[in-house]
Design an enzyme around this catalytic site. Structure first.
Site, PDB file in Angstrom:
ATOM      1  NE  ARG A 235     -38.047 -42.854 -33.521  1.00 46.40           N
ATOM      2  CZ  ARG A 235     -38.248 -43.371 -34.723  1.00 46.40           C
ATOM      3  NH1 ARG A 235     -39.011 -44.445 -34.848  1.00 46.40           N
ATOM      4  NH2 ARG A 235     -37.701 -42.831 -35.794  1.00 46.40           N
ATOM      5  CG  HIS A 296     -37.606 -50.432 -34.727  1.00 43.70           C
ATOM      6  ND1 HIS A 296     -37.129 -49.403 -33.946  1.00 43.70           N
ATOM      7  CD2 HIS A 296     -38.302 -49.828 -35.723  1.00 43.70           C
ATOM      8  CE1 HIS A 296     -37.504 -48.237 -34.453  1.00 43.70           C
ATOM      9  NE2 HIS A 296     -38.219 -48.479 -35.531  1.00 43.70           N
TER      10      HIS A 296
END
Length: 331
Positions: A235, A296
């Protein structure tokens, strides 16, 4: 039984259609739009919703779902950090996620990106663009010579550890919750401070909670070895990007592989060709020869996408039929 699936990409559709054929008693409608305060109204008349997005789920979304009599929400991903737990509880939402869709996908990608850092491939690609085919001065490092500090030893962290061990690297680990097998191997250190002191590579495999936000800040970087490499495929907000930039400037950090960023929704999974975007940290990091930024995509494999789609739909079906699921998230 009717399920509305939001934010469905083209690459997800074959797996959704496959699941639909295997579950003919369930009607699934897929839409490409994310669930928002406006699009949530499309869910009227459905029994549950299946969702995936990096943007926040607003309290209004849950309020409206509640007013439609819908309390079954299944995520096609792991993280629930973009949901307000109080709103989830207030509107009696049953939330499922896909806690394990392909640990290997993320672990393999993080190791591959570290290898690219160690072997300085970005620098060589740029030299090739200039027709410069000399070796020097881009001498690289060997993974087997590194001390890899793995923070987080859940499913992904464990796979990463096995890969690193296969390369012959020394592995140390930190987690509040110890895995018994890893503990037998003596991999755990007692504190993050101890891990920072020993590691030449630090890779993050932990969730984002209020207590883990900016865990890698100036104070943390100051405790690390000079020339440490940082890998984050977990994250973005785990790292204070301003502090990372300072650490890169000083040489404290020799390089970073970042598959996630603090404010990644501004850029990731968007075509911004010819557009300006106000994100100075992004431009700073992507301009560096010793920083690898990917959008991502660590999770983005055929195996993972199939599991994310089909596990989430099955969980939503379970919620509708029984009111519970083995993938129910506790808030």
């Amino acid at each position: 039984m009717k399920i509305l699936a939001y934010g469905v990409r083209d690459d997800e559709m074959p797996y959704l259609e496959e699941w639909q054929k295997q579950n003919p008693d369930v009607e699934v409608k897929a839409v490409p739009e994310l669930i928002t305060d406006e699009t949530v109204e499309w869910a009227k008349g459905y029994d549950g919703v299946d969702v995936y997005q990096q943007l926040p789920y607003t309290d209004t979304v849950f309020e409206k779902l509640d007013s439609y009599g819908i309390h079954n929400v299944s995520l096609r991903n792991v993280g629930v950090d973009n949901m307000n737990p109080e709103a989830v509880k207030k509107y009696n939402m049953n939330i499922t996620n896909v806690p394990v869709y392909s640990p290997a996908a993320i672990a393999e990608f993080s190791v591959a990106q570290l290898m690219n850092l160690l072997r300085r491939t970005k620098e060589y690609f740029h030299k090739f663009d200039r027709n410069d085919y000399r070796w020097a001065p881009q001498i690289s490092h060997e993974l087997n010579d590194q001390v890899v500090g793995v923070i987080g030893t859940g499913h992904i962290g464990q796979v990463a550890i096995n890969i690193y061990k296969g390369f012959g690297a020394k592995v140390i680990a930190y987690d509040k919750f110890h895995n018994p097998e890893l503990e037998k191997e003596g991999l755990y250190v007692d504190s993050l401070e101890e891990l920072y002191k020993q590691a030449t590579v630090i890779t993050l495999h932990i969730p984002l909670f209020p207590e883990t936000e900016h865990m890698l800040d100036k104070a943390a970087f100051d405790q690390m070895n000079d020339g440490v490499f940082i890998v984050n495929a977990s994250r973005g907000p785990l790292i204070d990007e301003s502090a990372l930039i300072d650490a890169l400037d000083s040489g404290k950090v020799a390089g970073a592989a970042l598959d996630v960023l603090e404010d990644e929704t501004k850029v990731f999974n968007k075509d911004l060709t010819g557009k300006n975007m106000d994100y100075p940290e992004f431009w700073n990091l992507t301009s560096r020869e010793n920083v690898l930024v990917s959008p991502h995509t660590a999770f983005y494999t055929d195996v993972a996408v199939k599991n994310m789609v089909q596990y989430s739909l099955s969980a939503n079906k379970d919620l509708i039929e029984t009111g519970t699921s083995d993938k129910l998230v506790k808030f």
